[in-house]
Design a protein around this motif. Structure first.
Motif, short mmCIF file in Angstrom:
data_model
loop_
_atom_site.label_atom_id
_atom_site.label_comp_id
_atom_site.label_asym_id
_atom_site.label_seq_id
_atom_site.Cartn_x
_atom_site.Cartn_y
_atom_site.Cartn_z
N ILE A 157 7.71 -8.95 -5.24
CA ILE A 157 7.36 -8.54 -3.99
C ILE A 157 7.72 -6.82 -4.52
CG2 ILE A 157 9.36 -9.06 -2.93
CD1 ILE A 157 7.74 -8.99 -0.54
N MET A 158 7.02 -5.90 -3.70
CA MET A 158 7.18 -4.62 -3.83
C MET A 158 6.47 -3.61 -2.34
SD MET A 158 4.06 -3.09 -6.49
CE MET A 158 6.06 -1.62 -6.61
N PHE A 159 7.61 -2.84 -2.39
CA PHE A 159 7.55 -2.32 -0.54
C PHE A 159 6.47 -1.00 -0.68
CE2 PHE A 159 10.14 -5.47 -0.01
CZ PHE A 159 9.50 -6.64 0.74
N PHE A 160 6.26 -0.81 0.11
CA PHE A 160 5.44 0.46 0.28
C PHE A 160 6.10 1.10 1.82
CE2 PHE A 160 2.59 -1.76 -2.32
CZ PHE A 160 1.81 -0.82 -3.82
N VAL A 161 6.56 2.01 2.26
CA VAL A 161 6.53 2.48 3.15
C VAL A 161 6.15 3.76 3.75
CG1 VAL A 161 8.81 2.69 4.96
CG2 VAL A 161 9.02 1.57 3.22
N LYS A 162 5.34 4.10 4.93
CA LYS A 162 5.12 5.30 5.34
C LYS A 162 5.83 5.68 6.36
CE LYS A 162 0.89 8.03 5.58
NZ LYS A 162 -0.59 7.69 5.31
N LEU A 163 5.70 7.11 6.35
CA LEU A 163 6.59 8.14 7.77
C LEU A 163 5.10 8.96 8.03
CD1 LEU A 163 8.24 8.78 10.08
CD2 LEU A 163 8.96 10.90 8.18
N LEU A 164 4.40 8.09 9.80
CA LEU A 164 3.57 9.14 9.85
C LEU A 164 3.10 10.09 9.75
CD1 LEU A 164 2.12 5.95 12.39
CD2 LEU A 164 2.17 6.15 10.23
N ASP A 165 2.15 11.07 9.91
CA ASP A 165 2.46 12.61 10.69
C ASP A 165 2.35 13.04 11.39
OD1 ASP A 165 1.26 12.00 7.42
OD2 ASP A 165 -0.64 12.87 8.04
N VAL B 212 1.69 -5.26 7.97
CA VAL B 212 2.24 -5.52 9.16
C VAL B 212 1.57 -5.06 10.37
CG1 VAL B 212 3.71 -6.10 10.98
CG2 VAL B 212 4.48 -6.44 8.57
N SER B 213 0.69 -5.68 11.00
CA SER B 213 -0.40 -5.02 12.11
C SER B 213 0.12 -5.08 13.87
CB SER B 213 -1.18 -5.93 12.64
OG SER B 213 -1.13 -6.84 13.23
N ALA B 214 -0.12 -3.47 13.69
CA ALA B 214 0.64 -2.63 15.27
C ALA B 214 0.59 -3.95 16.59
CB ALA B 214 -0.09 -1.69 15.40
N ASP B 215 0.01 -5.04 16.49
CA ASP B 215 -0.20 -6.18 17.54
C ASP B 215 0.48 -6.99 17.18
OD1 ASP B 215 -2.49 -4.80 18.76
OD2 ASP B 215 -3.85 -6.34 17.73
N GLU B 216 1.34 -6.97 15.90
CA GLU B 216 1.92 -8.16 15.17
C GLU B 216 3.13 -7.70 15.66
OE1 GLU B 216 3.91 -11.19 11.08
OE2 GLU B 216 1.89 -9.72 11.71
N ALA B 217 3.57 -6.52 15.28
CA ALA B 217 4.49 -5.59 15.62
C ALA B 217 4.95 -5.46 16.74
CB ALA B 217 4.89 -3.92 14.35
N SER B 218 4.28 -5.09 18.08
CA SER B 218 4.26 -5.17 18.69
C SER B 218 5.10 -6.59 19.76
CB SER B 218 3.13 -4.65 19.99
OG SER B 218 2.05 -5.56 19.74
N TYR C 110 7.12 4.39 11.32
CA TYR C 110 6.91 4.04 10.45
C TYR C 110 5.83 2.59 9.74
CZ TYR C 110 11.05 7.25 9.48
OH TYR C 110 11.98 8.23 9.00
N LYS C 111 5.50 2.88 8.89
CA LYS C 111 4.59 1.85 8.58
C LYS C 111 4.84 1.11 7.03
CE LYS C 111 -0.55 1.78 7.88
NZ LYS C 111 -1.84 2.61 7.53
N VAL C 112 5.00 -0.19 7.15
CA VAL C 112 5.90 -1.16 6.26
C VAL C 112 4.14 -1.24 5.70
CG1 VAL C 112 7.39 -1.67 4.91
CG2 VAL C 112 7.53 -0.51 7.26
N ALA C 113 4.36 -1.93 4.42
CA ALA C 113 3.20 -2.70 3.68
C ALA C 113 3.79 -3.34 2.74
CB ALA C 113 2.70 -2.18 3.02
N TYR C 114 3.40 -4.17 2.22
CA TYR C 114 3.96 -4.87 0.71
C TYR C 114 3.86 -5.65 -0.33
CZ TYR C 114 2.92 -9.86 2.94
OH TYR C 114 1.92 -10.47 3.37
#
Length: 240
Positions: A190-198, A153-159, A97-101
């Motif tokens: 604030i609004m959120f965007f959530v994507k389930l990756l392909d 939130v970048s992959a590096d920050e998430a890990s 899941y990819k999350v942005a705001y």
């Protein structure tokens, strides 16, 4: 003659006593002034919408977009905010899941068309994989009267975040300290965007995604800390 002298002496003494007694009733000049004081304590309170979003039949490649949610300084003191977003998936990893705001801070709310325009442009970019925040084109924050912050939130920050093995829970911190400071007349939407990756496989069929956005507030004074967790939280976000 002797009686007359005694009478005169007695009268003189009596007069002396009267004079002495009369003198004793006088006092020095005096004056009194009284000053009063009051202290009215300020208030440090937050107002926030308590439901982010719900959704059903979510699938890979789809993007869920929340409405703008308002975080409002409802007290009389300036405050510093600490915001975090925690998410988990009940039967798989949350890493798919990819999350942005997108967040907008203001004292006077921008026109609705401005907010919708920024949200639409950000959604387009998010779907295409663009992670940069959207800023008003060619205008400074002083000119438009509001500030914008957003991003992925970048992959590096998430890990780098602590992950709980049981439910793949991760907590993401938000943005720049300067942005997350509210004066007594300011708000953040604030609004959120959530994507389930392909790349999400069949293990995600029927899975439930849960997210929680939490905001804490403290005084801006030096030495103030957040202390116990604030009670300003949202209900868990659910996407199925």
């Amino acid at each position: 003659m002797k009686k007359a002298k005694k009478a005169l002496l007695g009268t003189a003494l009596a007069g002396a006593l009267v004079v002495s007694a009369g003198f004793g009733t006088y006092s020095w000049f005096t004056d009194v002034k009284t000053a009063n004081s009051e202290i009215d304590n300020g208030t440090l309170t937050l107002g926030m919408d308590t439901q982010l979003f719900t959704h059903e039949k979510f699938a890979p490649s789809q993007v869920l977009v929340s409405d703008f949610k308002k975080i409002e300084n409802t007290g009389s003191l300036d405050q510093i905010l600490r915001a975090s977003y925690t998410h988990s998936v009940d039967k798989a990893s949350a890493k798919k899941y990819k999350v942005a705001y997108l967040a907008i801070k203001y004292a006077e709310r921008p026109d609705e068309t401005v907010l919708k325009g920024m949200a639409t442009e950000y959604e387009k970019g998010f779907k295409k994989g663009v992670d940069n925040p959207v800023m008003p084109s060619g205008k400074s924050k002083q000119a438009v009267g509001y500030e914008v912050e957003g991003g992925l939130v970048s992959a590096d920050e998430a890990s780098a975040m602590k992950m709980q093995a049981a439910n793949q829970e991760k907590t993401f911190k938000f943005g720049k300290d300067g942005f997350w400071k509210l004066k007594d007349n300011q708000s953040i939407e604030i609004m959120f965007f959530v994507k389930l990756l392909d790349s999400a496989g069949n293990e995600y069929q029927g899975a439930q995604y849960n997210g929680e956005f939490k905001v804490e507030a403290k005084q801006t004074d030096e030495g103030a800390d957040f202390g116990p967790a604030a009670n300003t939280e949202v209900s868990p976000t659910t996407a199925e």
